[in-house]
Design an enzyme around this catalytic site. Structure first.
Site, short mmCIF file in Angstrom:
data_model
loop_
_atom_site.label_atom_id
_atom_site.label_comp_id
_atom_site.label_asym_id
_atom_site.label_seq_id
_atom_site.Cartn_x
_atom_site.Cartn_y
_atom_site.Cartn_z
N GLY A 122 56.90 33.45 -23.50
CA GLY A 122 57.87 33.00 -22.51
C GLY A 122 58.06 33.96 -21.36
N ASP A 172 45.96 28.40 -16.58
CA ASP A 172 46.16 29.32 -17.71
C ASP A 172 44.96 29.33 -18.65
OD1 ASP A 172 48.63 29.38 -16.54
OD2 ASP A 172 49.71 28.46 -18.23
#
Ligand code: ADP
Ligand code: MG
Length: 382
Positions: A122, A172
């Site tokens: 996160g 990503d």
């Protein structure tokens, strides 16, 4: 540090057949351009997620993480994005995405899997892609998929979009699959062509600091989805397939057609695409010391036009540059997460101290600041 082989053996009563790993990533420049079919310039980092795996003799996947209690069990015969929840969706979602894309898992045997990660979760460093790509690399080999890096990256993206429900682009997963030491990966999200570009950080005496604001971001439910929808709406009004088709020359027309906020969202995407290409050109011609202004302009565009930064990130970037960084910008989806600073190695500690001191004076949460090294993408470790 956990030894994943002994943890696996403790959990499943036998040794793993292999250990695969994939890294987190930092995006050097090119934010929210991926789902607009534009350009991004990430690199894989020296923090990895490992997956230890062994075959089973049934058709079940048993999945554990050192991050979570208990075991998730799923049958290969009933994989569905609707029944996956929590962290296991990142792994099971890759298997489902492959099946859905027609990669046969009919004959596949089940697997016992244990994952462990050194990628901060996160923090905007894509622990999610690291998890998908480590799993994808293991599946590819154990289940004989014979897929290339970009195809595996795509499966990770589909897992994230469909099983997890986060409308992210290919950035990503491409970085996590394709990264190379001391290189960035330039990815064209329209053609999905990727190429590694040398950074030359070491020979220039430079390093990259990640400044994690420790302000949480939440892709699936947060402002990320709002920006995604704004861009789609902008493209619809401008009558283009994606914002990739809009260039700086089209901006005056865009300003006439769009409301003030929608225009700024579009302007960010258009100028950010130009900055990515300019960064590649500058790296190839003049090296990493020449990209500082592009990084700073990207930060300003994310702050003012796209409005995805938070005060902690803005302050960290401004302070880093004032203290000697070559450039600094937020990285990742935004609304918290991390920024990066390109720094002369001999000034790294001093710049980090200046950022900590300034955020503390401002009464902001203490950041976590650490160096990252552009590293190799997904691979089999043992
Ligand atoms: P980021 O990718 O920036 O780290 P995301 O919200 O996209 O943030 O992904 C984080 C989520 O990924 C976690 O909440 C968890 O569900 C999952 N995840 C990442 N690494 C692991 C791990 N090692 N074990 C279990 N779940 C993980
Ligand atoms: Mg993520």
């Amino acid at each position: 540090m956990t030894d994943i082989t002994s943890e696996f053996t403790a959990a499943y009563g036998r040794a793993p057949e292999g250990v695969w790993s994939a890294p987190g990533r930092v995006n050097l420049i090119g934010e929210h351009t991926d789902y607009n079919k534009g350009f991004v310039l990430p690199f894989a980092i020296n923090f990895r997620t490992q997956a230890a795996v062994a075959r089973r003799d049934d058709r079940e996947i048993h999945l554990r993480s050192t991050f979570a209690e208990g075991e998730v069990v799923a049958s290969l015969d009933s994989l569905s994005p609707d029944t996956m929840d929590g962290w296991s969706a990142y792994v099971l979602g890759v298997a489902w995405a492959a099946a859905d894309a027609g990669v046969a898992i009919d004959a596949a045997f089940g697997l016992d899997i244990l994952v462990d990660s050194r990628v901060p979760v996160g923090a905007g460093l894509s622990s999610s892609a690291a998890l998908e790509c480590a799993a994808g690399a293991a599946f590819n080999e154990l289940w004989d998929w014979n897929l290339g890096d970009v195809a595996l990256a795509r499966l990770g993206r589909v897992a994230e979009n469909t099983a997890v429900g986060a409308p992210t682009g290919l950035l990503d997963q491409a970085a996590s699959m394709l990264g190379q030491e001391d290189h960035v990966v330039v990815l064209d999200c329209l053609t999905e062509e990727a190429r590694a570009v040398p950074l030359h950080l070491r020979e220039e005496g430079l390093g990259i600091l990640v400044m994690n604001s420790n302000v949480d971001h939440e892709h699936a439910t947060g402002g990320y989805g709002d920006r995604f929808r704004s861009c789609a709406e902008g493209a619809r009004i401008l009558d283009v397939e994606s914002l990739r088709e809009i260039t700086a020359d089209d901006l005056p027309r865009a300003q006439e057609l769009l409301d003030e906020e929608a225009f700024r969202r579009v302007r960010h995407v258009v100028t950010e695409n130009e900055r990515v290409l300019a960064t590649v050109a500058a790296l190839e011609k003049d090296g990493p010391r020449s990209i500082g202004q592009l990084l700073d302009a990207s930060q300003a565009s994310m702050r003012d036009d796209f409005e995805i930064t938070v005060p902690e990130i803005d302050t960290a970037c401004d302070t880093a540059v004032a203290a000697g960084a070559i450039g600094a910008r937020m990285t990742g989806g935004g609304f918290g997460g991390s920024a990066i600073a390109l720094v002369p190695l001999e000034q790294a500690d001093q710049i980090a101290d200046a950022v900590r001191a300034r955020l503390s004076e401002a009464g902001m949460r203490e950041p976590t600041i650490f160096a990252v090294v552009p590293s190799e993408g997904a691979r089999r470790d043992r």
